[in-house]
Design a protein around this motif. Sequence first.
Motif, PDB file in Angstrom:
ATOM      1  N   UNK A   1       0.837  -1.205   0.000  1.00 59.92           N
ATOM      2  CA  UNK A   1       0.000   0.000   0.000  1.00 59.92           C
ATOM      3  C   UNK A   1       0.871   1.254   0.000  1.00 59.92           C
ATOM      4  N   UNK A   2       1.919   1.227   0.786  1.00 56.64           N
ATOM      5  CA  UNK A   2       2.836   2.366   0.840  1.00 56.64           C
ATOM      6  C   UNK A   2       3.528   2.554  -0.507  1.00 56.64           C
ATOM      7  N   UNK A   3       3.891   1.460  -1.135  1.00 58.52           N
ATOM      8  CA  UNK A   3       4.526   1.540  -2.456  1.00 58.52           C
ATOM      9  C   UNK A   3       3.557   2.137  -3.483  1.00 58.52           C
ATOM     10  N   UNK A   4       2.290   1.751  -3.417  1.00 56.50           N
ATOM     11  CA  UNK A   4       1.270   2.280  -4.318  1.00 56.50           C
ATOM     12  C   UNK A   4       1.151   3.790  -4.162  1.00 56.50           C
ATOM     13  N   UNK A   5       1.021   4.257  -2.919  1.00 58.91           N
ATOM     14  CA  UNK A   5       0.851   5.686  -2.675  1.00 58.91           C
ATOM     15  C   UNK A   5       2.090   6.476  -3.099  1.00 58.91           C
ATOM     16  N   UNK A   6       3.258   5.918  -2.836  1.00 60.59           N
ATOM     17  CA  UNK A   6       4.497   6.612  -3.198  1.00 60.59           C
ATOM     18  C   UNK A   6       4.615   6.770  -4.714  1.00 60.59           C
ATOM     19  N   UNK A   7       4.301   5.722  -5.454  1.00 55.93           N
ATOM     20  CA  UNK A   7       4.410   5.781  -6.910  1.00 55.93           C
ATOM     21  C   UNK A   7       3.365   6.720  -7.508  1.00 55.93           C
ATOM     22  N   UNK A   8       2.164   6.716  -6.944  1.00 59.13           N
ATOM     23  CA  UNK A   8       1.115   7.636  -7.419  1.00 59.13           C
ATOM     24  C   UNK A   8       1.521   9.076  -7.137  1.00 59.13           C
TER      25      UNK A   8
END
Length: 393
Positions: free
Chosen positions: A381-388
């Motif tokens: 989830x953290x990776x998703x938010x960071x990339x977005x």
Amino acid sequence: MNKGKKKVNLFKYLNKPILILTLILAIGGAFLILDASSISSVLTYGNDSPYFFFKRQLIFIAFSLLASIIIIKIPTKYYKTISLFLSLAFMGATLLIYAKNKLFSTGVNEVSINILGFNLQPAEFLKVFLVMYMGSYYNSWINKENRLKWGFLWPLFLCGISTLLILAGGDFGSAALMLALFALVFISIPNKDKPVKVLKCIATCGLVLCVLTLKFLYLVIDDEILEKDYRLNRFIYTNPCDRYEENSGYQVCNGYIAINNGGFKGSGIGSSVQKYLYLPASHTDFIFPIVVEELGYLCGTAIIIAYMLMIYFIFRTAINATQLQNSIVCYGIGIIFMLHVFINLGGVLGIIPLTGVPLPFLSYGGSFCVALICSLAVVQRINIESRIDKEVK
């Protein structure tokens, strides 16, 4: 249509190496648990089927993956509220279980909850929830203009109480791991306030002192004193095969025999001798020697490399996080993973005392399996938010 598009986008932003490693280690670990537990399941635990632990592990994995689908959809802005609530809930449950064991003299030496025939261990979840709360709390505390000078102590108070509850319940391995985990996460907090810096120095010195104590206590205290208590007995861990008939040497020495039997290529799947009741906990804490005995040094090395890659990708996600909260949470989850690997293999190989800490993905256990896979979903989830966030910028 929008709902389907959202699912595609979430998958697009997942950390693929972590996802692949999770699936390979989880599914491969389940089959290794089947191989290691097939004999003891019937002869030691009295189950009707050699597949007993394997089936249960598959249930844990399936439940964890389903929970992970929900977790990756929960925005990290809600982590502070969710983690505080769940931390307090599990702390309360731990206290009630401990009080029950003491008041009714149940004879149980660990804090666990039996739910539908499955033992849930609060310690495994508390580690993750408290790391999430530390990340969320310190993120908001540091960014406050008029923050309380001693406000940084609140998460440490919760962590200390949780560790003491687990320690009082008899789970010394988990308590030691939690103490190291919370200290390392706190040390990582980027704050230059004098009280914080002083406490960081104390935590660092305390960690060094604890490591030296674990490593060299047997040189300071007489063996007769250590042998009187089964907990202190673990500190006698050197030259285990010289104490083969004693509790302090039997398990580790049999682990050595299993590893030595394996050699480079291994004896072959199902050909382990040590799993025939010679090596206790062959499907939990001591599964690694069984794997090496059957699949050889090559497979053992491959597993360690897979662990190192997992830790690397978790820490890289922490470094690439666009929010301090998410960076701290990822770092803490990486530390949990790393400590489990180091403490388990260190104890099995006779480098440090045995503590009963499970090995990620390979050791049988519902609570740890669920907590581990769900914590990796948090990383996703953290990776998703960071990339977005980076794409938007």
